[in-house]
Design a protein around this motif. Structure first.
Motif, PDB file in Angstrom:
ATOM      1  N   HIS A 166     -53.247   0.980   8.750  1.00 12.20           N
ATOM      2  CA  HIS A 166     -53.088   0.182   8.143  1.00 12.20           C
ATOM      3  C   HIS A 166     -55.390   0.179   7.386  1.00 12.20           C
ATOM      4  CE1 HIS A 166     -49.515  -1.400   9.449  1.00 12.20           C
ATOM      5  NE2 HIS A 166     -49.825  -0.807  10.635  1.00 12.20           N
ATOM      6  N   ASP A 207     -48.191  -4.223  11.826  1.00 10.32           N
ATOM      7  CA  ASP A 207     -50.070  -5.161  11.394  1.00 10.32           C
ATOM      8  C   ASP A 207     -50.676  -6.685  12.546  1.00 10.32           C
ATOM      9  OD1 ASP A 207     -51.286  -7.139   9.552  1.00 10.32           O
ATOM     10  OD2 ASP A 207     -51.056  -5.136   8.751  1.00 10.32           O
ATOM     11  N   GLU A 208     -49.412  -6.649  13.390  1.00  9.63           N
ATOM     12  CA  GLU A 208     -49.536  -7.733  13.693  1.00  9.63           C
ATOM     13  C   GLU A 208     -50.170  -7.438  15.379  1.00  9.63           C
ATOM     14  OE1 GLU A 208     -46.579  -7.768  12.594  1.00  9.63           O
ATOM     15  OE2 GLU A 208     -46.331  -9.443  10.926  1.00  9.63           O
ATOM     16  N   ARG A 254     -55.277  -1.293   5.049  1.00 13.53           N
ATOM     17  CA  ARG A 254     -56.396  -2.095   3.688  1.00 13.53           C
ATOM     18  C   ARG A 254     -56.057  -3.806   4.702  1.00 13.53           C
ATOM     19  NH1 ARG A 254     -53.910  -4.427   0.057  1.00 13.53           N
ATOM     20  NH2 ARG A 254     -56.039  -4.992  -0.870  1.00 13.53           N
ATOM     21  N   HIS A 255     -55.955  -3.282   6.137  1.00 20.10           N
ATOM     22  CA  HIS A 255     -55.624  -4.704   7.195  1.00 20.10           C
ATOM     23  C   HIS A 255     -56.860  -5.402   6.944  1.00 20.10           C
ATOM     24  CE1 HIS A 255     -54.828  -6.965  11.020  1.00 20.10           C
ATOM     25  NE2 HIS A 255     -54.245  -6.067  10.941  1.00 20.10           N
ATOM     26  N   GLY A 299     -53.641  -5.306  14.473  1.00 23.56           N
ATOM     27  CA  GLY A 299     -54.454  -6.807  14.511  1.00 23.56           C
ATOM     28  C   GLY A 299     -55.181  -7.188  15.413  1.00 23.56           C
ATOM     29  N   MET A 321     -56.455   1.596  13.301  1.00 27.60           N
ATOM     30  CA  MET A 321     -56.171   0.503  11.693  1.00 27.60           C
ATOM     31  C   MET A 321     -56.331   2.193  10.469  1.00 27.60           C
ATOM     32  SD  MET A 321     -57.289  -3.003  11.803  1.00 27.60           S
ATOM     33  CE  MET A 321     -56.412  -3.898  12.522  1.00 27.60           C
ATOM     34  N   GLY A 380     -47.388 -14.321   8.739  1.00 23.23           N
ATOM     35  CA  GLY A 380     -48.566 -13.617   8.287  1.00 23.23           C
ATOM     36  C   GLY A 380     -49.024 -15.115   7.888  1.00 23.23           C
ATOM     37  N   GLN A 425     -58.253  -7.128   9.098  1.00 20.16           N
ATOM     38  CA  GLN A 425     -59.233  -7.663  10.289  1.00 20.16           C
ATOM     39  C   GLN A 425     -60.525  -6.055   9.720  1.00 20.16           C
ATOM     40  OE1 GLN A 425     -59.840  -9.203  12.579  1.00 20.16           O
ATOM     41  NE2 GLN A 425     -57.618 -10.167  13.133  1.00 20.16           N
TER      42      GLN A 425
END
Length: 740
Positions: free
Chosen positions: A359, A320-321, A361-362, A324, A355, A169, A364
């Motif tokens: 996720h 997450d990755e 709270r990402h 995103g 998303m 990250g 992006q």
């Protein structure tokens, strides 16, 4: 705006588009190299610029093969500092980016943070280091066996191993790693064999580390000639971990784009079922070979990437990755001018909603909503917009990575609304994510608001009363003690200059002159001299005005028409003899200050070059024992191509003035390169680094790169910030030689 404070959004936008005059461009570039806040602002600015661009010309077919060949031979290229080359233009003739939203930000920030090899008196490239185990896993104990090159660290019984430790990250570039993770990790003890050995435990959270060696006083540093040594974590089967390779790419940014690209290719080979690996590879191919060349290469991946997105849609959840990367790609396409369709917008909405579910709270998402206002709202921001940003901050804080653009939005809106309270609040938040530079960046920000200026001045005065190290934050990985203190001194001058100019704005002329004088002490900064000249004029100090005017006249960065104007003004206030004396004093001052920064770094070996006809010459025979400017250039680097007209003008001027210039091209002589340079009106001799001996001798890994060597054939300046400084440094050495 106070000229030594942060440049405004219009200045940053014009910088990214190459639309500043030379003086403002160089000054902005110098500020960007040291200011993370403005680096972030520049990224933000370029992402808002969705202007359509002309399609780039196809990249020559030879570029792809050549990049692989040079990388295989050990050659590394990095993007140069904006001070060394013109910023990218709006025209995409030589664009290196893959979209207007990302290209300028990646390119300019890569330029802002680039590092040249450090001043070491021995050939650090000959040092050797073994990392054991060869395929370490996170949490392993790492044993290091290090053998320095002959003469390096002679007499030292112990050495220090320092590392930059990366977690999944972490963002691109070395400066993105928190200072707490750039630190000493081990002491290496000398054995009877001459090797130094030591060990450290790699924390479970760390996937990649860059390593250097230094003595106990940090007086000498071995960074493997700029390449660094690496610890790359592996999985249980011995395969390099995806997160480790990803962080290797991020660490290489600003040091070697070709090596970073090679790593991205390895990621697609080892992890062919990850969309984010292919997305990264496409980014590099567009960045290195231009949009048209990169697009032609990327077409082979279209079907695979489409299949991976379809497969991702069918999976119940994504990392997450991965999500995103997919969302950002879909969002970029949906907002790309003249190409987006309704289907593109629908795709973006699908990934946005997904998303939000998986996720919420990402980062992006934070970035997406930070930009999600209408052009009219940006043009006339109001309380509703500011309140919306406050709610977003409460939802996503603490902000990292792309999420920090939310803070930039808040600062911009608060500044546009002239809301001092909100501006201070957003500036504090900006300082909090600035990796330890809170007080300085906040103080500089507050100076820009008249009602907060007194508070900002008090904050900066407290910083100036602190030890010099407080101004430079932690020591960087490739920075020895001398370079660290030099950076601290430069930071101190920046703070003093900002403080002085704020006093000018308040009409406190005498205090401003004292403060600006301290900022200028021991430095040569044309922009600062202009500020002093203005302050002297307000104070009615005509002699001070003339001294600063003379300094501007002798500085090579001053445009020729400005030199004529300043000279006429100087002669109008003085007789010729008096004005001539002032100019001579200024020239002597410039040379003295440059020579104070001189170093002595021997070249490695005795390099040779080929002329355009294929005849071989030694470097020594070409310099004939005289100070010489050496310019490394490549037609396969966008910035080098952009800089060619400026390089030609500088080289022609230096040649006419009696200085020696070697223009070194990174390929053998051929009819093709001769025709290429002729088409760009190059008229001076060209020499070819056919056997890469020059690149190796200078430890040069990027183009355009500039070096100054003295009559003994030694490098005499650790850094050359552009073509104009090259002229001044060669002239300084020539004047030094004339006295001996």
């Amino acid at each position: 705006m106070l000229s030594f404070l942060h440049p405004g959004g219009d200045v940053l936008a014009n910088f990214a588009h190459g639309e500043l005059d030379a003086r403002t461009r160089d000054r902005t570039a110098a500020h960007l190299r040291e200011c993370d806040r403005c680096q972030d602002a520049l990224r933000f600015q370029t992402k808002l610029d969705r202007a359509a661009t002309t399609p780039a010309s196809p990249a020559p077919n030879v570029i792809f093969a050549r990049a692989l060949a040079t990388r295989g031979a050990g050659e590394r290229r990095i993007l140069p500092s904006p001070a060394n080359a013109r910023a990218p233009q709006r025209s995409s003739r030589h664009r290196l980016g893959w979209s207007s939203a990302i290209a300028a930000s990646i390119i300019v920030i890569a330029a802002v943070v680039v590092s040249r090899p450090h001043d070491v008196t021995a050939s650090a490239a000959q040092s050797e280091m073994r990392i054991l185990p060869a395929q370490p896993r996170a949490g392993d104990s790492i044993r290091v066996v290090y053998r320095p090159s002959a003469g390096l660290f002679a007499g030292s019984s112990e050495l220090v191993l320092r590392a930059r430790l990366r977690m999944p990250g972490d963002a691109m570039y070395g400066w993105a790693v928190p200072v707490s993770r750039v630190k000493q990790v081990a002491i290496l003890h000398r054995s009877s064999s001459g090797d130094y050995t030591g060990s450290f435990r790699l924390p479970d959270s760390i996937v990649f580390a860059s390593v250097v060696v230094e003595d106990s006083l940090a007086a000498h540093l071995d960074d493997n000639a700029g390449r660094l040594w690496e610890v790359l974590t592996h999985d249980a089967g011995g395969t390099p971990a995806y997160a480790a390779l990803d962080q290797r790419v991020n660490d290489l940014m600003g040091r070697s784009w070709e090596e970073a690209y090679a790593t991205s290719k390895r990621m697609t080979q080892l992890y062919p079922d990850r969309y984010d690996s292919w997305s990264l590879r496409v980014f590099f191919e567009r960045a290195l070979f231009g949009d048209a060349g990169g697009d032609s290469l990327a077409k082979a991946y279209d079907a695979r990437m489409s299949a991976l997105i379809a497969a991702a849609k069918a999976r119940p959840s994504l990392s997450d990755e991965e999500i995103g990367t997919i969302f950002f790609a879909r969002r970029t396409r949906a907002y790309r001018d003249n190409s987006a369709t309704g289907a593109d917008t629908a795709e973006m909405e699908y990934w946005l909603n997904r998303m939000l579910r998986e996720h919420p709270r990402h980062m992006q998402l934070a970035q997406h909503y930070a930009f999600h206002f209408t052009p009219e709202q940006w043009k006339h921001p109001g309380r509703e917009m500011l309140d919306s940003l406050e709610r977003l901050y409460a939802r996503f804080a603490p902000l990292t990575g792309p999420g920090t653009n939310l803070i930039l939005s808040g600062e911009r809106v608060a500044e546009s609304m002239k809301d001092d309270s909100a501006y201070r609040r957003w500036s504090e938040r900006s300082a909090e994510v600035r990796r330890g530079e809170d007080s300085k960046s906040l103080g500089l920000a507050l100076l820009q608001r008249p009602h907060l200026r007194t508070e900002g001045q008090a904050m900066l005065r407290r910083i100036l009363a602190s030890p010099p190290e407080a101004l430079a934050r932690a020591r960087r990985l490739q920075e020895d003690r001398r370079a660290y203190l030099r950076r601290a001194d430069g930071s101190r001058s920046t703070v003093l200059a900002a403080l002085g100019e704020s006093l000018v704005a308040e009409g406190k002329t005498r205090a401003a002159l004292d403060t600006l004088g301290l900022a200028a002490k021991g430095n040569w900064d044309p922009g600062l001299f202009n500020s002093l000249r203005a302050a002297y004029a307000v104070a009615g100090d005509s002699m001070g005005v003339q001294v600063m005017r003379a300094r501007a006249v002798v500085d090579p960065r001053t445009p020729a028409d400005s030199v004529v104007t300043l000279t006429a003004a100087g002669r109008g206030r003085n007789d010729n003899a008096s004005w001539g004396a002032l100019v001579n004093d200024a020239r002597h001052e410039l040379r003295s200050r440059l020579l104070e920064q001189a170093i002595v770094r021997p070249l490695r070996g005795a390099p040779s070059l080929d002329d355009a006809g294929g005849k071989t010459h030694t470097l020594r025979s070409l310099t004939e024992g005289k100070p010489t400017a050496v310019i490394f250039w490549s037609r396969h680097c966008g910035f080098a191509i952009e800089a060619l007209p400026t390089i030609l003008g500088v080289a022609d001027r230096m040649t006419r003035e009696g200085s020696r210039v070697l223009f070194v091209v990174d390929e053998p002589p051929s009819t093709d390169i001769k025709r290429y340079l002729a088409s760009r009106h190059w008229s001076l001799p060209v020499y070819h680094d056919t056997r890469s001996e020059m690149r190796s001798a200078f430890a040069s890994f990027g183009t355009p790169a500039y070096y100054v060597i003295d009559e003994a054939g030694r490098i005499r300046f650790s850094e050359v910030n552009g073509e104009a400084e090259l002229i001044a440094q060669v002239e300084a050495l020539r004047s030094e030689r004339g006295k001996n």
